[in-house]
Enzyme design. Structure first.
Site, PDB file in Angstrom:
ATOM      1  N   LYS A 165     -28.407 -16.925  -0.687  1.00  0.00           N
ATOM      2  CA  LYS A 165     -29.577 -16.059  -0.827  1.00  0.00           C
ATOM      3  C   LYS A 165     -29.456 -15.238  -2.108  1.00  0.00           C
ATOM      4  CE  LYS A 165     -31.776 -16.924   3.093  1.00  0.00           C
ATOM      5  NZ  LYS A 165     -33.133 -17.510   3.131  1.00  0.00           N
ATOM      6  N   LYS A 268     -40.129 -25.813   8.497  1.00  0.00           N
ATOM      7  CA  LYS A 268     -39.509 -25.195   9.678  1.00  0.00           C
ATOM      8  C   LYS A 268     -40.432 -25.445  10.861  1.00  0.00           C
ATOM      9  CE  LYS A 268     -37.389 -21.522   6.957  1.00  0.00           C
ATOM     10  NZ  LYS A 268     -37.668 -20.238   6.308  1.00  0.00           N
TER      11      LYS A 268
HETATM   12 MG   LIG Z   1     -36.221 -20.186   2.590  1.00  0.00          MG
END
Ligand SMILES: [Mg+2]
Length: 364
Positions: A165, A268
């Site tokens: 991240k 997702k």
């Molecule tokens: Mg992502």
């Protein structure tokens, strides 16, 4: 069997994380997951889950609970569980958006369809394309030492890609990547996810520098609505660009693809409206020659199981997946089963429906 929806129940389960989870958009310690139970007139029960992501989906377990109890659940009472497109019409008519809430319902319906026919869900999604589902591990924001230790540990377990991240500060990103490559070498792929953290100009200069550290892909570097920025980065950088927040439903995927704005898509199941919508997206991407990965909103057992059935059955969803992340990051799961990680891979459950057993006491 008549397979008619008789009733439903929703439960928000507050799940504590082992340690704080931080990305460029937010930081969390506890997460309210939404668990849905759908019951048919035949007495069968199906379960679905959606995890919260207030900062980029605008939904938490509690908004999902309200949307399902007031609007979505009542709209499908009396419907046949197999009429999935018809059911999505009812859901979309009942309330616009709310894709995570709709995902939890869609997953529960697939669990029910599988249990009704006594087959695993992947057989309803086109059958098994692959046995082994390769995983990526996501390193959340933390100090430098912690990031390197975590990446090292997960590589030793066989994870195929380390996703890191980034997106809060270019200086931090460059220092982090430089140290990770210095300490752990170049023998593994690194994916960077900025979670919309930069504007186009900052993203261009930052990722141009970061490319020297050999990147597998760059995920959602700019704001979700900045499709032009995404496309210009794709044209000016050598690394493949992955869309995530920019593609929260089927129509947004079509728009991003029509604008040549991504090389890879992060589908997702819990973001796009469930398994039926994820399959539509995967098929559309395949027709456009684009590959995908199945990401995670840190779902636990039910959500991860749904993603496993999706990946096992989807030819072009062939890029290592984040789907087994929430299960490890949370202190507790909602299912009794343990997924067996072998050399960074999982296999799809073979039991009827999702093939996992939920802890009975959740709905008490
Ligand atoms: Mg992502």
């Amino acid at each position: 069997m008549k397979s008619i929806i008789k009733d439903f129940q929703v439960k928000v389960v507050e799940l504590e994380l082992k340690k704080s989870w931080k990305i460029s958009l937010y930081e969390q310690k506890t997460r309210p997951h939404c668990i849905v139970k759908i019951i048919t007139e035949d007495g069968l029960v199906g379960y679905g889950e959606a995890a919260p992501s207030p900062a980029f989906m605008g939904e938490t377990g509690y908004t999902m609970e309200l949307a399902i109890n007031k609007y979505l659940g009542p709209s499908i009472i009396g419907e046949n569980i197999f009429n999935i497109d018809n059911i999505h019409d009812k859901l979309d008519t009942a309330i616009y958006g709310n894709y995570a809430a709709k995902s939890a319902i869609d997953i529960a319906l697939y669990d029910l369809m599988g249990k009704t026919l006594n087959v695993p869900v992947y057989k309803l999604l086109g059958g098994k394309y692959r046995d082994k589902i390769e995983l990526s591990w996501v390193v959340g924001m933390q100090d430098l030492k912690g990031s390197i230790e975590e990446a090292k540990e997960r590589l030793a377990e066989g994870y195929k890609v380390i996703k890191i991240k980034v997106g809060i500060s270019p200086e931090r990103d460059i220092e982090l990547l430089s140290k990770v490559r210095e300490e752990l070498g170049y023998g593994f792929p690194i994916r960077l996810d900025a979670n919309q953290g930069y504007d186009y100009r900052t993203a261009l200069t930052t990722f141009k520098k970061l490319e020297e550290f050999h990147l597998e892909s760059i995920e959602q570097p700019v704001k979700r609505n900045d499709i032009k920025g995404l496309r210009m980065l794709r044209e000016r950088l050598d690394t493949p660009i992955m869309a995530d927040e920019a593609i929260s439903n089927f129509h947004e995927v079509v728009n991003v693809v029509n604008n040549d704005a991504c090389d890879i898509a992060n589908i997702k199941v819990g973001k796009v409206g469930g398994l039926s919508q994820a399959k539509k997206i995967a098929n559309y991407l395949e027709a456009n020659g684009l590959h995908a990965t199945a990401g995670s909103n840190l779902e636990v057992g039910l959500g991860a199981a749904a993603s496993l059935h999706f990946v096992a059955s989807s030819k072009y969803v062939d890029i290592p997946n984040d789907l087994y992340l929430g299960n490890i990051l949370h202190k507790n799961d909602i299912i009794k089963n343990k997924f067996e990680l072998v050399n960074g891979c999982l296999t799809v459950p073979e039991g009827p429906g999702l093939g996992v057993e939920i802890n009975d006491d959740i709905f008490d």
